[in-house]
Motif scaffolding. Structure first.
Motif, PDB file in Angstrom:
ATOM      1  N   GLY A  12       0.834  -1.187   0.000  1.00  0.00           N
ATOM      2  CA  GLY A  12       0.000   0.000   0.000  1.00  0.00           C
ATOM      3  C   GLY A  12       0.874   1.244   0.000  1.00  0.00           C
ATOM      4  N   TYR A  13       0.303   2.375   0.386  1.00  0.00           N
ATOM      5  CA  TYR A  13       1.058   3.629   0.361  1.00  0.00           C
ATOM      6  C   TYR A  13       2.313   3.550   1.232  1.00  0.00           C
ATOM      7  N   ALA A  14       2.202   3.002   2.423  1.00  0.00           N
ATOM      8  CA  ALA A  14       3.347   2.940   3.326  1.00  0.00           C
ATOM      9  C   ALA A  14       4.342   1.863   2.898  1.00  0.00           C
ATOM     10  N   GLY A  15       3.854   0.645   2.667  1.00  0.00           N
ATOM     11  CA  GLY A  15       4.750  -0.474   2.381  1.00  0.00           C
ATOM     12  C   GLY A  15       5.500  -0.335   1.079  1.00  0.00           C
ATOM     13  N   LEU A  16       4.795   0.033   0.007  1.00  0.00           N
ATOM     14  CA  LEU A  16       5.442   0.154  -1.297  1.00  0.00           C
ATOM     15  C   LEU A  16       6.470   1.274  -1.287  1.00  0.00           C
ATOM     16  N   THR A  17       6.132   2.389  -0.651  1.00  0.00           N
ATOM     17  CA  THR A  17       7.072   3.506  -0.577  1.00  0.00           C
ATOM     18  C   THR A  17       8.312   3.128   0.215  1.00  0.00           C
ATOM     19  N   ALA A  18       8.116   2.444   1.358  1.00  0.00           N
ATOM     20  CA  ALA A  18       9.270   2.016   2.158  1.00  0.00           C
ATOM     21  C   ALA A  18      10.165   1.067   1.372  1.00  0.00           C
ATOM     22  N   ALA A  19       9.560   0.107   0.666  1.00  0.00           N
ATOM     23  CA  ALA A  19      10.347  -0.859  -0.106  1.00  0.00           C
ATOM     24  C   ALA A  19      11.115  -0.170  -1.230  1.00  0.00           C
ATOM     25  N   ALA A  20      10.430   0.735  -1.956  1.00  0.00           N
ATOM     26  CA  ALA A  20      11.075   1.417  -3.079  1.00  0.00           C
ATOM     27  C   ALA A  20      12.204   2.325  -2.600  1.00  0.00           C
ATOM     28  N   ARG A  21      11.992   3.047  -1.507  1.00  0.00           N
ATOM     29  CA  ARG A  21      13.025   3.953  -1.014  1.00  0.00           C
ATOM     30  C   ARG A  21      14.209   3.176  -0.430  1.00  0.00           C
ATOM     31  N   ALA A  22      13.929   2.138   0.367  1.00  0.00           N
ATOM     32  CA  ALA A  22      15.021   1.337   0.939  1.00  0.00           C
ATOM     33  C   ALA A  22      15.778   0.588  -0.142  1.00  0.00           C
ATOM     34  N   GLU A  34      -0.742  -8.711  -4.918  1.00  0.00           N
ATOM     35  CA  GLU A  34      -1.156  -7.997  -6.115  1.00  0.00           C
ATOM     36  C   GLU A  34       0.042  -7.657  -7.001  1.00  0.00           C
ATOM     37  N   SER A  35      -0.255  -7.448  -8.287  1.00  0.00           N
ATOM     38  CA  SER A  35       0.783  -7.027  -9.232  1.00  0.00           C
ATOM     39  C   SER A  35       0.673  -5.546  -9.551  1.00  0.00           C
ATOM     40  N   ARG A  36      -0.436  -4.917  -9.167  1.00  0.00           N
ATOM     41  CA  ARG A  36      -0.645  -3.496  -9.420  1.00  0.00           C
ATOM     42  C   ARG A  36      -1.006  -2.772  -8.123  1.00  0.00           C
ATOM     43  N   PHE A  37      -0.612  -1.534  -8.064  1.00  0.00           N
ATOM     44  CA  PHE A  37      -0.843  -0.727  -6.877  1.00  0.00           C
ATOM     45  C   PHE A  37      -2.298  -0.265  -6.821  1.00  0.00           C
ATOM     46  N   LEU A  38      -2.924  -0.477  -5.684  1.00  0.00           N
ATOM     47  CA  LEU A  38      -4.311  -0.061  -5.488  1.00  0.00           C
ATOM     48  C   LEU A  38      -4.338   1.324  -4.855  1.00  0.00           C
ATOM     49  N   GLN A  39      -4.841   2.297  -5.609  1.00  0.00           N
ATOM     50  CA  GLN A  39      -4.918   3.666  -5.109  1.00  0.00           C
ATOM     51  C   GLN A  39      -6.241   3.873  -4.377  1.00  0.00           C
ATOM     52  N   ARG A  40      -6.217   3.699  -3.091  1.00  0.00           N
ATOM     53  CA  ARG A  40      -7.445   3.826  -2.312  1.00  0.00           C
ATOM     54  C   ARG A  40      -8.070   5.209  -2.420  1.00  0.00           C
ATOM     55  N   ILE A  41      -7.245   6.222  -2.572  1.00  0.00           N
ATOM     56  CA  ILE A  41      -7.794   7.571  -2.627  1.00  0.00           C
ATOM     57  C   ILE A  41      -8.465   7.857  -3.969  1.00  0.00           C
ATOM     58  N   ARG A  42      -8.490   6.865  -4.876  1.00  0.00           N
ATOM     59  CA  ARG A  42      -9.213   7.016  -6.143  1.00  0.00           C
ATOM     60  C   ARG A  42     -10.267   5.924  -6.318  1.00  0.00           C
ATOM     61  N   GLN A  43     -10.603   5.231  -5.243  1.00  0.00           N
ATOM     62  CA  GLN A  43     -11.571   4.144  -5.342  1.00  0.00           C
ATOM     63  C   GLN A  43     -12.961   4.637  -5.735  1.00  0.00           C
ATOM     64  N   HIS A  44     -13.298   5.864  -5.343  1.00  0.00           N
ATOM     65  CA  HIS A  44     -14.611   6.398  -5.715  1.00  0.00           C
ATOM     66  C   HIS A  44     -14.735   6.536  -7.232  1.00  0.00           C
ATOM     67  N   GLU A  45     -13.623   6.826  -7.894  1.00  0.00           N
ATOM     68  CA  GLU A  45     -13.641   6.936  -9.352  1.00  0.00           C
ATOM     69  C   GLU A  45     -13.889   5.569  -9.990  1.00  0.00           C
ATOM     70  N   THR A  46     -13.216   4.550  -9.457  1.00  0.00           N
ATOM     71  CA  THR A  46     -13.410   3.185  -9.969  1.00  0.00           C
ATOM     72  C   THR A  46     -14.846   2.743  -9.767  1.00  0.00           C
ATOM     73  N   ALA A  47     -15.405   3.021  -8.588  1.00  0.00           N
ATOM     74  CA  ALA A  47     -16.784   2.615  -8.295  1.00  0.00           C
ATOM     75  C   ALA A  47     -17.770   3.242  -9.264  1.00  0.00           C
ATOM     76  N   ALA A  48     -17.467   4.456  -9.718  1.00  0.00           N
ATOM     77  CA  ALA A  48     -18.360   5.162 -10.642  1.00  0.00           C
ATOM     78  C   ALA A  48     -18.176   4.717 -12.089  1.00  0.00           C
ATOM     79  N   GLY A  49     -17.207   3.833 -12.332  1.00  0.00           N
ATOM     80  CA  GLY A  49     -17.001   3.320 -13.679  1.00  0.00           C
ATOM     81  C   GLY A  49     -15.952   4.045 -14.491  1.00  0.00           C
ATOM     82  N   HIS A  50     -15.206   4.947 -13.850  1.00  0.00           N
ATOM     83  CA  HIS A  50     -14.150   5.654 -14.563  1.00  0.00           C
ATOM     84  C   HIS A  50     -12.909   4.764 -14.689  1.00  0.00           C
ATOM     85  N   ARG A  51     -12.001   5.157 -15.548  1.00  0.00           N
ATOM     86  CA  ARG A  51     -10.795   4.371 -15.785  1.00  0.00           C
ATOM     87  C   ARG A  51      -9.968   4.266 -14.508  1.00  0.00           C
ATOM     88  N   GLU A  52      -9.466   3.052 -14.253  1.00  0.00           N
ATOM     89  CA  GLU A  52      -8.636   2.833 -13.079  1.00  0.00           C
ATOM     90  C   GLU A  52      -7.222   3.367 -13.306  1.00  0.00           C
TER      91      GLU A  52
END
Length: 355
Positions: A12-22, A34-52
């Motif tokens: 997630g935001y914390a884990g992926l950033t820590a791994a990439a920086r370290a 997962e193979s792709r990063f899930l952007q929780r702060i854009r989940q409302h867009e996905t729910a509405a049918g917009h491009r992920e």
């Protein structure tokens, strides 16, 4: 000399950033299914049918010394310093980073888990709306930021549906008076029906039972609250009453200093700021900080101050609420197109900050 084994749980935001920086300076093993990063702060867009917007983890980690194991952590042996995986394997560590975040909290409400769709499964919500035989009533449970963004986005994208937002307290009640009023004005302008002081006590196939009466709904989206991933408590790390791991000022577990806990799973208190709330705004800086610690680039304590909170309110509206460093509200806000552009800019900053 054998290089220390640094293992990060969660992308997630914390884990992926820590791994990439370290991973710029040290060898890191990242464990996440997962193979792709899930952007929780854009989940409302996905729910509405917009491009992920889900970047591949391989792209985020390109050029870093990070090995990604696509598996789910199911248990920790803190004495043996091993992580048990759902594929039957184990991974040894010298230093562990627990960054498994949070998940939907059902609060024991009867029928909620069976009949409601959690906000983090936004693709399921989009599929239900797309395949519905006819428009109906959609109820978003939760008056926090996630619930507000979902209600606004869904109402705008699906105007033939009746959208309701149902909250145990006030919708957006923590904002300044200007911020609160703007949220309500935009929601009502989009046709959202607001139900406040209506704690949900049961969910069934026909809708919600609340303390303020019955609310019919054909589709229920649950955004009421989040709870920390239970692995820390199950493994025996020191946790608070809510299940968040107790950490020191370097984000180390107070009971097992070889384990760092960051993001929503951690109970982080910063002098002058207070106990940090869950969310991207606090998780990302923790990941950035810990990446430096693991790479040997800093030994200073973690520090954090709030500055602003932003909301999307559909495709054309937004809110940027300025806040004090201790998370208390300031009177100043940006609304309308300015608020929307501010949110878009912050989304861009978050995406580039992962590395």
């Amino acid at each position: 000399m054998t290089e220390k084994q640094i293992v990060v749980l969660g992308a997630g935001y914390a884990g992926l950033t820590a791994a990439a920086r370290a991973g710029k300076h040290a060898q890191v093993t990242l464990i996440a299914p997962e193979s792709r990063f899930l952007q929780r702060i854009r989940q409302h867009e996905t729910a509405a049918g917009h491009r992920e917007h889900r970047p591949a983890l391989a792209d985020v980690l390109r050029g870093r010394r990070v090995r990604h194991i696509r598996a789910r952590a199911t248990g920790l042996d803190l004495d043996a310093r091993e992580v048990h995986l759902d594929n039957g394997g184990t991974v040894a560590y010298d230093t562990l980073v627990h960054a498994l975040g949070s998940r939907t909290a059902w609060h024991g409400v009867p029928g909620a888990a069976e009949h409601a769709h959690p906000a983090e499964r936004a693709d399921e919500i989009a599929a239900r709306l797309r395949t519905a035989e006819h428009p109906g009533t959609l109820a978003v449970v939760g008056g926090g930021a996630t619930g507000i963004e979902l209600a606004a986005e869904l109402a705008e994208a699906h105007p033939r549906w009746t959208v309701r937002i149902v909250a145990a307290g006030e919708v957006g009640g923590w904002f300044s008076a200007k911020g609160h009023d703007h949220v309500h004005r935009v929601l009502r302008g989009l046709g959202v029906r607001i139900h406040e002081h209506a704690a949900v006590t049961a969910v069934d196939a026909e809708g919600l039972t609340t303390g303020a009466g019955r609310i019919p709904a054909d589709l229920v989206v649950w955004a009421a609250a989040m709870e920390p991933h239970p692995l820390a408590a199950e493994a025996g790390l020191a946790v608070n009453a809510a299940g968040r791991a107790t950490v020191d000022d370097h984000l180390r577990s107070v009971s097992h200093p070889e384990v760092y806990v960051i993001g929503d799973a951690a109970d982080v208190t910063v002098p002058g700021t207070g106990t940090l709330r869950m969310g991207c705004a606090t998780a990302l800086p923790q990941g950035q900080y810990l990446g430096k610690v693991l790479a040997g680039r800093t030994d200073r304590p973690f520090r954090f101050r709030y500055a602003a909170q932003c909301l999307s309110l559909g495709r054309r509206e937004g809110l940027l609420q300025f806040i004090n460093g201790d998370d208390s509200m300031r009177p100043r806000v940006l609304t309308g197109r300015a608020g929307r552009l501010a949110k878009a800019a912050i989304l861009g900053i978050v995406a580039t900050s992962l590395r």
